[in-house]
Design a protein around this motif. Structure first.
Motif, short mmCIF file in Angstrom:
data_model
loop_
_atom_site.label_atom_id
_atom_site.label_comp_id
_atom_site.label_asym_id
_atom_site.label_seq_id
_atom_site.Cartn_x
_atom_site.Cartn_y
_atom_site.Cartn_z
N UNK A 493 -18.92 -53.93 -20.77
CA UNK A 493 -18.38 -53.26 -20.46
C UNK A 493 -18.76 -52.50 -19.15
N UNK A 494 -18.89 -51.48 -18.85
CA UNK A 494 -19.06 -51.33 -17.67
C UNK A 494 -20.43 -50.15 -18.18
N UNK A 495 -20.55 -49.16 -19.03
CA UNK A 495 -21.38 -48.90 -19.22
C UNK A 495 -22.62 -50.03 -19.97
N UNK A 496 -22.42 -50.62 -20.38
CA UNK A 496 -23.31 -51.38 -20.74
C UNK A 496 -23.83 -52.54 -20.45
N UNK A 497 -23.60 -53.12 -19.41
CA UNK A 497 -23.04 -54.65 -18.23
C UNK A 497 -24.60 -54.00 -18.38
N UNK A 498 -26.17 -54.92 -18.27
CA UNK A 498 -27.53 -55.01 -17.77
C UNK A 498 -27.35 -56.50 -17.54
N UNK A 499 -27.97 -56.76 -15.97
CA UNK A 499 -28.35 -57.74 -15.88
C UNK A 499 -29.39 -58.63 -16.69
#
Length: 510
Positions: A493-499
């Motif tokens: 989800x947007x809050x936990x998304x990392x490359x």
């Protein structure tokens, strides 16, 4: 001081009253990697078509000089004879001919008796392939090669014709990350050999990595020519501000959304492999998209993203298993017409080949999927059709001379807006966008992101966006579903998304 190998002086050109170039002036040094950037419609392709002989002398204003001599090219062959070659984004290869025949097409080596010297051509081809680090069978038809390999065959053609100036027009648009890095390294090797490269690209990170200098065009005019190499002040933000004439603080505009009920739900979706028996291309896919939500679909090349989209709209060549529901109602979709009628629309990644009819007007392209709206008693109401198309031109800021302008004559960004307009007129419940910003400039990308926000936040459309650009997925999407080798590997989800987390899923790391 380096010698100018190429110089433009007050170059201008117009089409049907629309000025594409207006007194463009700059120079390129011998052996330099010179980037040309600008928004779609800025004049980049027009300028390159002049120097490569596509637009002959007398069809443009001003002067172009190569090695101090004004060019008077009548056609592309003249430009090639002068050492100029252009590598287009859409490759100019003959698919069914083999590698050797493509490299020597129109420039065959002859024996003393006048027949084609197949042995000499084969030997020279092998030398070129070794030079480019390309390990392929030269007797294979090029249609059996990957896109990156085909692009290297185009470059081999240019080298074989003794090109001293090679123009690369969006060279990495269809390449994966590894192929893109390899191409940039090859261009650096060309510089070491004294070959001049002109690099036309929307990918500013590549421009900053490879270019010695750049020229920025805006609305057909030269805005700036400046050094890149060794210039700490040159960055993406500065280039963008020159390109669009304003500062874009946030490349990915965000709108607060309040997703509603599930509008698209796919369960146990399994798709057979197109070639291999007893193997599946997609295995047991389960996902959902809610009204007013942007869901990203990411993964490495070959993960199965486009195959999944095509199978949803009935365009896959083998029968699939599983269930698909729209607004909670299970649907059976056998073809794209079924999909459109049920509110499921797909914007293809190949806008020129499959998204547009290039020799038809922009109006015809826009209304093609929604003609029933303008049809009464089996006749199209031209006033209603014109009004709908004109509304899209205004609403999407499409730059065109009229509704009757041919779609093939528009810039890439405006072509993409026409394809979007076609699906917006179809009033979709779910819009699948496959690489929607590929090959378009940052300004047009920003406008498409804003449109996606309006469609979701204001109109409640559910969007499933396929993208190979990780920053785009992270910047635009509410959720990201990651695929790996035909399966769903994870969801962010947007809050936990990392490359880092994305790549962990995309590469199948447990």
């Amino acid at each position: 001081m380096a010698e100018h190998i190429l110089e433009f002086r007050d170059v201008g050109k117009q089409f049907a009253g629309v000025r594409a170039l207006d007194k463009v002036s700059f120079s390129v040094d011998a052996g330099e990697i010179h980037a040309i950037v600008g928004e779609n419609g800025a004049g980049k392709s027009t300028l390159m078509k002049i120097v490569s002989g596509f637009y002959p002398a007398g069809t443009y204003e001003g002067s172009v000089f190569i090695n101090g001599q004004e060019i008077q090219f009548k056609d592309i062959a003249d430009a090639e004879s002068a050492g100029v070659a252009i590598i287009y984004q859409e490759l100019a290869l003959v698919p069914k001919l083999n590698v050797i025949d493509n490299i020597f097409l129109g420039h065959e080596l002859k024996t003393a008796r006048g027949s084609i010297d197949m042995m000499a051509q084969s030997k020279r081809t092998q030398e070129l392939l070794e030079l480019l680090g390309l390990d392929v069978n030269p007797f294979l038809p090029v249609q059996e090669l990957g896109v990156g390999q085909q692009q290297l065959i185009e470059i081999a053609k240019a080298i074989n014709r003794n090109a001293r100036i090679i123009i690369f027009d969006e060279p990495t648009a269809a390449l994966n990350e590894k192929e893109s890095y390899q191409l940039l390294d090859l261009i650096r090797d060309f510089k070491a050999k004294g070959i001049t490269s002109i690099y036309v690209s929307h990918k500013l990170e590549e421009v900053l990595a490879v270019a010695d200098r750049l020229t920025i065009l805006r609305d057909g005019s030269t805005v700036e020519t400046a050094p890149v190499k060794g210039n700490a002040a040159m960055n993406e933000g500065l280039i963008i501000s020159y390109m669009v004439g304003r500062t874009i603080e946030n490349r990915f505009p965000w709108a607060e959304k309040h997703p509603g009920d599930v509008v698209l739900e796919v369960r146990n979706w399994t798709v057979p492999h197109p070639v291999l028996e007893h193997k599946n291309a997609l295995e047991n896919i389960n996902l959902s998209v809610r009204k007013g939500e942007i869901v990203g679909l990411g993964g490495l090349m070959g993960a199965g993203r486009t195959e999944f989209a095509l199978s949803l709209i009935g365009l896959y060549q083998k029968p699939v298993t599983g269930t698909l529901a729209i607004d909670g109602r299970e649907e059976r979709i056998n073809n794209p017409n079924d999909a459109i009628r049920r509110g499921l629309c797909y914007l293809t990644e190949d806008r020129k080949g499959k998204g547009l009819i290039l020799f038809n007007s922009i109006k015809t392209n826009m209304t093609l999927a929604s003609l029933k709206q303008f049809t009464h008693f089996s006749r199209i109401n031209p006033m209603q059709e014109d009004a709908a198309a004109q509304g899209m031109v205004s609403g999407l800021s499409i730059k065109s001379s009229s509704l009757e302008q041919l779609a093939g004559n528009l810039s890439g960004g405006n072509q993409q807006k026409v394809v979007l307009a076609k699906w917006l007129l179809a009033q979709p419940k779910v819009l699948i966008l496959d690489e929607p910003t590929r090959g378009i400039d940052v300004g047009a990308k920003y406008e498409i992101y804003e449109l996606m926000n309006r469609l979701t936040a204001d109109q409640g459309v559910g969007i499933l966006m396929i993208s190979s650009e990780l920053p785009e997925l992270l910047g635009v999407c509410d959720r990201i579903i990651v695929m790996h080798e035909g399966e769903l590997a994870g969801e962010l989800d947007r809050k936990n998304a990392t490359p880092e987390l994305f790549m962990k899923y995309a590469t199948g790391v447990q």
